[in-house]
Write a protein that holds these residues in place. Structure first.
Motif, mmCIF file in Angstrom:
data_model
loop_
_atom_site.group_PDB
_atom_site.id
_atom_site.type_symbol
_atom_site.label_atom_id
_atom_site.label_comp_id
_atom_site.label_asym_id
_atom_site.label_seq_id
_atom_site.Cartn_x
_atom_site.Cartn_y
_atom_site.Cartn_z
ATOM 1 N N THR A 210 -6.565 -3.572 1.477
ATOM 2 C CA THR A 210 -6.205 -4.667 2.371
ATOM 3 C C THR A 210 -7.398 -5.572 2.634
ATOM 4 O O THR A 210 -7.272 -6.809 2.620
ATOM 5 N N VAL B 47 2.859 -7.748 8.764
ATOM 6 C CA VAL B 47 2.492 -6.389 8.369
ATOM 7 C C VAL B 47 3.545 -5.427 8.914
ATOM 8 O O VAL B 47 3.791 -5.396 10.126
ATOM 9 N N ASN C 136 0.863 -1.183 0.000
ATOM 10 C CA ASN C 136 0.000 0.000 0.000
ATOM 11 C C ASN C 136 0.901 1.235 0.000
ATOM 12 O O ASN C 136 1.432 1.638 1.038
ATOM 13 N N TYR D 181 -5.808 2.325 1.646
ATOM 14 C CA TYR D 181 -5.002 1.282 2.289
ATOM 15 C C TYR D 181 -5.910 0.262 2.967
ATOM 16 O O TYR D 181 -5.678 -0.956 2.880
ATOM 17 N N ILE E 142 2.236 -7.728 4.016
ATOM 18 C CA ILE E 142 1.622 -6.435 3.715
ATOM 19 C C ILE E 142 2.601 -5.362 4.179
ATOM 20 O O ILE E 142 3.084 -5.415 5.317
ATOM 21 N N ASN F 250 2.998 -1.132 4.290
ATOM 22 C CA ASN F 250 2.347 0.155 4.110
ATOM 23 C C ASN F 250 3.381 1.275 4.138
ATOM 24 O O ASN F 250 4.264 1.292 5.005
#
Length: 283
Positions: free
Chosen positions: A157, A213, A123, A153, A170, A172
């Protein structure tokens, strides 16, 4: 590392265009690929230019199949696609506004329809502008920033989670401004703080599923954000106030995403990497 001086320049659009920048940002990977992402599929939002382009090319070199989502910068996106294909990879282009849940769902569906799987979600797409007169900042501009930098975002997701399996990652994009703040970028800094908190909270939520993440918080990086946000005189010699005395280049940030996306970062979740030229900020 010596980098060329950055002359005064400005663009009147956000997102801005990489092909108009002087000098061109440096996206090129520095080392041969060793298959760190072989047989993986990565969706990279904002993948048409800047950090997103550098991530796309680097991931392709490491064996990933690429999908990039972007708003409307077709010329930049097609160049990124060409660069990915030069690395022997494939690159699906998906344009549209990720600030809407429907488009986020359609984007992920397009990736699954094309590749049959999704292993890495980056993202990264966002918008930024100056809001020095915060008292008069229009509601529609705040809404636009939140849609682009926060809702996109979350929605992307949400759409991706049914397809992410154990071992997926993931990542960000946050910003140094989430930690240090920036008086002329109040709204943008707020949204990057949100992506940081989102990363940390989601990491705890998904840990038992084996999905990691993390976030990356770049400092001053030479991307289309800069001429698209700042007046020309503020762009000149951008980044020279860092301890390293220069702006970073997108390729220097992409390596952080590769580390977190690959098995190299297998013991990292809920963490933030800081490619920012030496500025010390909170963890």
């Amino acid at each position: 590392m010596n980098t060329p001086e950055i002359p005064a320049q400005s663009q009147d659009s956000m997102p801005a265009d990489e092909y108009k920048m002087d000098p061109a940002p440096d996206y090129a990977p520095r080392h041969p690929g060793v298959g760190k992402l072989r047989d993986k599929v990565a969706l990279i939002t904002g993948g048409d230019s800047g950090i997103g382009r550098a991530i796309s090319v680097l991931f392709a070199r490491e064996g990933a199949k690429i999908a990039i989502a972007y708003l409307e910068e077709d010329r930049d996106a097609k160049e990124t696609q060409r660069l990915v294909e030069e690395e022997g990879g494939t690159c699906l282009l998906i344009s549209g506004d990720l600030g809407t849940k429907d488009h986020c769902e359609a984007t992920v569906k397009a990736v699954i329809d094309e590749y049959g799987q999704l292993d890495v979600l980056i993202n990264n797409g966002a918008q930024q502008w100056l809001d020095e007169d915060f008292a008069d900042l229009a509601e529609d501009k705040i809404d636009r920033m939140i849609a682009s930098n926060i809702k996109a975002y979350m929605f992307t997701t949400q759409a991706a989670l049914p397809y992410l399996k154990k071992g997926a990652a993931i990542i960000n994009t946050s910003s140094i401004n989430a930690f240090a703040g920036k008086g002329s970028l109040i709204t943008y800094s707020m949204t990057r703080g949100a992506s940081l908190a989102f990363s940390r909270s989601l990491a705890g939520n998904l840990a038992d599923k084996g999905i990691r993440v993390n976030s990356v918080a770049p400092g001053p990086i030479w991307t289309p954000f800069i001429p698209g946000t700042l007046p020309a005189d503020k762009v000149e010699n951008f980044g020279t106030d860092t301890p390293l005395g220069r702006a970073g280049q997108p390729w220097e940030v992409a390596t952080a995403y590769l580390f977190l996306a690959s098995s190299d970062g297998s013991y990292y979740t809920g963490q933030t990497l800081h490619p920012n030229g030496g500025k010390v900020v909170g963890a």
